[in-house]
Design an enzyme around this catalytic site. Structure first.
Site, PDB file in Angstrom:
ATOM      1  N   GLY A 225      24.921  -9.046  11.772  1.00  0.00           N
ATOM      2  CA  GLY A 225      24.044  -7.969  11.689  1.00  0.00           C
ATOM      3  C   GLY A 225      23.984  -7.492  13.051  1.00  0.00           C
TER       4      GLY A 225
ATOM      5  N   GLY B 162      21.183  -6.436  20.452  1.00  0.00           N
ATOM      6  CA  GLY B 162      22.505  -6.940  20.137  1.00  0.00           C
ATOM      7  C   GLY B 162      23.174  -7.175  18.964  1.00  0.00           C
TER       8      GLY B 162
ATOM      9  N   ASP C 191       7.984  -8.002  18.864  1.00  0.00           N
ATOM     10  CA  ASP C 191       9.036  -7.370  17.892  1.00  0.00           C
ATOM     11  C   ASP C 191       8.932  -7.913  16.662  1.00  0.00           C
ATOM     12  OD1 ASP C 191      10.570  -5.451  17.101  1.00  0.00           O
ATOM     13  OD2 ASP C 191      12.514  -6.251  17.741  1.00  0.00           O
TER      14      ASP C 191
ATOM     15  N   GLY D 174      21.066  -5.484  16.126  1.00  0.00           N
ATOM     16  CA  GLY D 174      19.725  -4.805  16.278  1.00  0.00           C
ATOM     17  C   GLY D 174      19.791  -3.900  17.853  1.00  0.00           C
ATOM     18  N   GLY D 175      18.728  -3.540  18.220  1.00  0.00           N
ATOM     19  CA  GLY D 175      18.740  -2.818  19.535  1.00  0.00           C
ATOM     20  C   GLY D 175      19.069  -3.888  20.631  1.00  0.00           C
TER      21      GLY D 175
END
Length: 816
Positions: free
Chosen positions: A16, A21, A132, A18-19
């Site tokens: 997966g 990495g 987060d 995300g912002g």
């Protein structure tokens, strides 16, 4: 990158991104294990600030060692200069994917929430904020373990700020109000995001929504989420309360520590498990419908905070881990220093109560031994303790000498002794040292958090502390002028130390006693802001809420005080008095817990009698009221309680006998006798006692007096009192008073004025608010116009059935 080998990690598949990495599954070819590799996006590796943030992330996360936080193995860099973190690989899925398959069971939600809270509590303990938290950053392994991943925004408190001002890095729907403004945030932003995740797990939807980011931010800042109960029927009210507290717009109104939130979640879990076991034991027995709202909201479970001793043990065994701190002798030249030695006594008691594994007798039970010859074995038997602490205090100028000795009550053997000669500035060190040494001598379990609380100094200003002790000494005298003096000393303490949380709590108690509940609430909250782990502050807040009639808030605040200090006697009593009006079944064990800590005070025994009286158990009520009289034969309120029991039970001859003893101890308390004659419709005799009462106190007013005036032709005087009480009751109800008495009084007034429709409406509202005293209702002279109505008899029969059911619950518990 699939198939490539980076360092000694062979990339297997992409997991997966995300912002911050992209994450790959890989094999550690050296240790032959699966790992997860997270790479910083290539475009960000050229940004030195971003690279610094990434390195700090790895360092911060690697410092954590907790089963609910993803393990970090190392940080590396590719030949091209791309940074990566090597993390543990977990077989399972993200919470986001798990939730996408449908709503979780409430038990599953609580289990995952507790695990995530444990991980965050560990991070916060190390000065680290995740910033987060969201379902995509929570892994749930195939074994059901929750793991917080991607501390990509974590930072160590006090390190270089890694985010430019105005940049919001959290996913919008989970951002706290302060994050939406790009402000510096602390651990309370995680508490907010945790609340959002909890709401989403329970309802399947987000609390704050919008089609674009600014719409979401507007919702976060301005809107209130739909009540969870409106979206899902089986969610415990306490769990909804926890979520709502997490989602308070102001950070100062949320939980202040994740440990507090965690304590509430654990308590809720235990309460639900206990409730399930109770249902299996009780079969079809169910708690009364109208009182059920406080079961979850207060986390009031007999085996939870009250402890395992719900009812007085049948076998007289003394717990070795038990102590009574006898009043320290004042050896100072000035007898005016008596307040100081008494204050030291109470503070040592307070320090010892912070140890959950130790039974500590309350101040009220030990102060009776002040200035008297002490027979240690007798004290041990009377207070049911294995040890006592004796001591003396000598103060001279800036020096203080405190001598203390721990004595076995069985054989009067000396278990520990010490003399401390120190400067006044070290007084708190002495108190904590005594508590720690006693714990060691009694082999009591002393946890690190308990030790930390014991060693915590309440103030750095010794003069302020001296004023605080004087304030407490006056407060315990419990009369109006003494409260005035106490308040003055607390104010002086705060003038010297404006951060002295205990002094704020003391001043709050004074305001509550002087019927300034709003001021008491403000001061209590200020104390909590100064010290979020101060049980005295939450207890003061609970007391203030009680005087406002905000029963649920009072219960929650008092229970929070007990979670911080399981032996906090005043909070235990507060809980009992809240529950006596809402669920006397659960009030009873709290009062019995209070009696264990305060066995020689009449009010503790009388409180148990009151619970039994409300439950319709006249035999047990009579036993405890008589015990309160034995403890304090000169205290008139003990006789008043017994008189009420006899009068409501129709035992009028016994009531008359107690009435004489009541008058002997309180010659000016004539209204009980007046009411007795009023119940007999003997208005001639009633007149004598009511007129004497008014002559003694011209300001005396009561609804009984108004009814007497009405029955004797003084309609004008009666109406004035009815109007006065109507105004008071309506004002209380409009201000949110949840107690039943203003509604019951409105029913009495309406019935006395023969406005039956109104009377029944108010009586039902009183019942809905917790009124169950049907025996008084059937004899109450102000309800005389209703007594022969079929509707009234049916209502009383319904209430009686609820009381009978509650009494059966108690009998089942006592049999166990």
């Amino acid at each position: 990158m699939i198939g490539q080998t980076i360092s000694h990690y062979k990339i297997i598949e992409k997991l997966g991104g995300g912002g911050m990495g992209v994450v790959y599954k890989a094999e550690d070819t050296k240790l032959k294990r699966l790992v997860a590799l997270k790479f910083l996006p290539p475009e960000l590796t050229r940004d030195e600030e971003a690279k610094e943030r990434f390195i700090h992330e790895a360092q911060a996360a690697a410092a954590l060692d907790h089963p609910n936080i993803c393990d970090i193995h190392e940080i590396g860099e590719t030949e091209e200069g791309q940074l990566f973190i090597v993390m543990a690989y977990y077989a399972g899925e993200t919470l986001k994917k798990q939730m996408a398959r449908g709503k979780l069971q409430v038990a599953e939600v609580i289990d995952i929430a507790i695990q995530v809270a444990q991980g965050l509590a560990k991070a916060h303990e190390h000065g680290m904020t995740h910033r987060d938290i969201k379902p995509a950053n929570i892994m749930v392994t195939s074994e059901g373990a929750a793991k917080i991943v991607d501390f990509g925004l974590a930072k160590l408190a006090g390190q270089v700020q890694l985010t430019k001002a105005g940049t919001t890095l959290g996913t919008a729907a989970y951002m706290s109000p302060e994050q939406t403004h790009g402000q510096d945030v602390d651990h309370r932003a995680d508490i907010w995001a945790f609340g959002v995740v909890l709401y989403e797990m329970l309802t399947g939807q987000l609390p704050f929504k919008g089609e674009y980011e600014q719409a979401i931010i507007y919702s976060i800042l301005n809107e209130t989420p739909h009540p969870i109960a409106s979206l899902r029927a089986n969610v415990p009210p306490e769990l909804e309360r926890i979520v709502n507290l997490c989602l308070a717009k102001k950070a100062t109104d949320r939980y202040q520590q994740m440990t507090e939130l965690l304590a509430d979640l654990r308590a809720l879990k235990q309460s639900l498990e206990y409730g399930a076991s109770q249902r299996s034991l009780a079969g079809s027995a169910q708690p009364p419908r109208k009182l059920a709202y406080l079961y979850g909201a207060g986390v009031v479970v007999l085996a939870l905070l009250v402890g395992y001793v719900v009812f007085i043990p049948k076998t007289p065994t003394i717990d070795r881990k038990s102590i009574a701190v006898l009043p320290f002798s004042n050896l100072s030249e000035s007898k005016e220093d008596e307040y100081f030695s008494d204050g030291i006594t109470e503070d040592v008691i307070t320090q010892l109560t912070k140890i959950a594994d130790l039974k500590v007798i309350s101040r009220t039970s030990v102060m009776q031994y002040k200035g008297v010859d002490k027979n240690i074995p007798d004290i041990g038997k009377k207070l049911d303790v294995a040890t006592v602490l004796e001591g003396s205090v000598r103060r001279a100028g800036n020096q203080v000498r405190i001598a203390a000795q721990l004595i076995d009550t069985h054989d009067e053997g000396l278990l520990w002794a010490e003399t401390y000669d120190k400067e006044m500035a070290d007084i708190f060190v002495i108190q904590s040292e005594i508590a720690v040494q006693i714990a060691m001598a009694l082999k009591v379990k002393l946890s690190s958090p308990e030790k930390k609380q014991i060693e915590k100094k309440p103030t750095g200003n010794i003069t302020a502390y001296d004023y605080y002790l004087k304030g407490r000494e006056y407060y315990y005298r419990h009369y109006r002028e003494a409260y005035e003096m106490a308040g003055g000393f607390f104010v002086k303490a705060l003038e010297l130390d404006s951060t002295f949380a205990l002094a704020y709590a003391g001043l709050a108690d004074v305001c509550a006693q002087r019927e300034s509940a709003d001021s008491a609430i403000t001061l209590s909250r200020r104390a909590i802001a100064m010290d979020a782990r101060l049980p005295e502050a939450y207890r003061s807040l609970g007391l203030a809420y009680y005087y406002k009639g905000w029963m649920q808030k009072s219960l929650e605040a008092s229970l929070h005080a007990i979670r911080l200090n399981a032996n906090h006697f005043p909070a235990i009593v507060n809980v009992g008095w809240v529950l006596i009006e809402t669920n006397p079944v659960e009030a009873l064990p709290w009062f019995k817990k209070a009696f264990m800590l305060d066995p020689t005070t009449a009010t503790s025994a009388s409180a148990i009698g009151t619970a039994y009286m409300v439950l319709g158990d006249e035999a047990n009520a009579e036993k405890w009221f008589k015990q309160s009289i034995e403890i304090a034969p000169d205290y008139w309120r003990n006789y008043l309680k017994l008189w009420q029991l006899y009068s409501r039970g129709g035992r009028y001859d016994a009531a008359k006998e107690i009435e004489q003893k009541l008058l002997a101890n309180a010659p000016n308390y004539l209204q009980a006798t007046g009411l007795s004659y009023l119940l007999d419709h003997n208005y001639v005799q009633a007149k004598e006692y009511y007129e004497k009462t008014v002559s003694i106190d011209p300001k005396f007013r009561s609804l009984d007096l108004a009814y007497f005036y009405k029955k004797t032709g003084k309609e004008g005087e009666a109406q004035k009192i009815f109007d006065l009480f109507t105004k008071r009751c309506q004002a209380n109800i409009e201000r949110g008073n949840e107690r039943y008495w203003p509604r019951y009084d409105m029913a009495r007034i309406s019935a006395a004025l023969n406005r039956k429709a109104e009377a029944y409406e108010w009586l039902q509202k009183a019942i809905d608010a917790g009124w169950i005293e049907y025996r008084w209702g059937m004899t109450d002279p102000l309800l005389e116009n209703l007594h022969n109505d079929k509707r009234f008899r049916q209502m009383m029969a319904h209430v009686k059935a609820k009381v009978d059911q509650m009494r059966q619950q108690v009998e089942m518990m006592e049999q166990r």
